[in-house]
Design an enzyme around this catalytic site. Structure first.
Site, PDB file in Angstrom:
ATOM      1  N   GLU A  78      30.699  43.362  34.904  1.00  0.00           N
ATOM      2  CA  GLU A  78      31.158  43.928  36.172  1.00  0.00           C
ATOM      3  C   GLU A  78      30.221  45.017  36.736  1.00  0.00           C
ATOM      4  O   GLU A  78      30.653  45.860  37.512  1.00  0.00           O
ATOM      5  CB  GLU A  78      32.577  44.487  36.021  1.00  0.00           C
ATOM      6  N   HIS A  97      34.367  52.700  36.593  1.00  0.00           N
ATOM      7  CA  HIS A  97      35.333  51.603  36.689  1.00  0.00           C
ATOM      8  C   HIS A  97      36.179  51.640  35.430  1.00  0.00           C
ATOM      9  O   HIS A  97      35.640  51.611  34.321  1.00  0.00           O
ATOM     10  CB  HIS A  97      34.633  50.254  36.808  1.00  0.00           C
ATOM     11  N   HIS A  99      40.363  50.901  33.492  1.00  0.00           N
ATOM     12  CA  HIS A  99      41.598  50.114  33.489  1.00  0.00           C
ATOM     13  C   HIS A  99      42.765  50.987  33.032  1.00  0.00           C
ATOM     14  O   HIS A  99      43.674  50.520  32.346  1.00  0.00           O
ATOM     15  CB  HIS A  99      41.454  48.912  32.556  1.00  0.00           C
ATOM     16  N   HIS A 169      44.343  45.074  37.662  1.00  0.00           N
ATOM     17  CA  HIS A 169      43.097  45.190  36.910  1.00  0.00           C
ATOM     18  C   HIS A 169      42.738  46.647  36.596  1.00  0.00           C
ATOM     19  O   HIS A 169      42.687  47.026  35.435  1.00  0.00           O
ATOM     20  CB  HIS A 169      42.001  44.501  37.734  1.00  0.00           C
TER      21      HIS A 169
HETATM   22 MN    MN Z   1      37.275  45.653  34.699  1.00  0.00          MN
END
Ligand code: MN
Length: 237
Positions: A78, A97, A99, A169
């Site tokens: 990603e 990023h 979660h 996500h």
């Molecule tokens: Mn991810």
């Protein structure tokens, strides 16, 4: 703001990985990156390793299209999230990023948006936008951002803000440096937990527009992320 030295950014990036792991924002997955301070068309990100284990030797350099520069090590799937945001937002120098579990309910709720409810979370800036990958890419993806087109779509939802949620996500959190991003991640997590608990009680009072816009630190005082950064660094060893 003065341009940072590459060695300082690399050191801070390792620290940011450790801190975000220690504070429960990143686990085996998720990643944090920094824009290259001298080559603004590049960014620094570890190879595909768990954040808590990352050391300076693990850092790779990428072009903004997600291509690794002369480095054969496996990259995060990603990484396009980072490249697309750096390309769209010249003001952004660091991206995380994650979660984080606390925010996920707000990424799937049809009626309640994550919004600032505690004083340290004004950085959320109001109702936090949610990027739904299915809107542009259909309902047969694995929800991951695996190319630049998806990264750019996410960056559009982020707009000029600091945070966007990704449906089912996680989130992206951006800032003008790594301490700002770490601070925003930790406060986003706290805010989400408080808001979720408050929802169980019934109606709640969010921060007003004026409270969100007000500077967090009075003129002349040391900026908040500095104090917190030292504390988090110590805690993370
Ligand atoms: Mn991810």
């Amino acid at each position: 703001m003065a341009v940072q030295r590459l060695e300082d950014v690399r050191r801070d990036l390792v620290k940011a990985n450790r801190i975000l792991s220690h504070e429960g924002i990143l686990d085996a997955f998720g990643h944090v990156s920094a824009r290259h301070p001298e080559r603004t068309d590049r960014f620094l990100l570890s190879w595909a390793r768990a954040p808590e284990l990352i050391e300076e030797a693990d850092l790779m350099e990428f072009a903004l299209d997600g291509t690794a520069l002369d480095d054969p090590r496996p990259a995060y799937l990603e990484r396009f999230i980072h490249g697309a945001i750096y390309a769209e937002r010249p003001d952004v120098m660091a991206v995380c990023h994650n979660h984080t579990l606390s925010i996920l309910p707000f990424s799937i709720s049809k009626s309640v948006r994550l919004r600032p409810v505690i004083h340290t979370a004004a950085v959320l800036g109001g109702e936090v936008p949610v990027w739904n990958i299915a809107d542009e890419f259909g309902d047969h993806t694995n929800l991951l951002v695996v190319n630049m087109e998806q990264g750019r779509s996410l960056a559009r939802t982020l707009g000029s803000g600091r945070i966007a949620l990704m449906r089912g996500h996680g989130s992206v959190v951006v800032g003008a440096d790594l301490p700002q991003v770490v601070s925003a991640c930790v406060n986003m997590d706290k805010n989400a937990r408080v808001q979720l608990q408050a929802l169980q009680l019934g109606e709640f009072i969010p921060l007003s527009a004026g409270e969100i816009d007000r500077p967090q630190v009075p003129p002349g005082a040391a900026p908040m992320p500095d104090r917190a950064w030292e504390y988090w660094s110590r805690r993370a060893g």
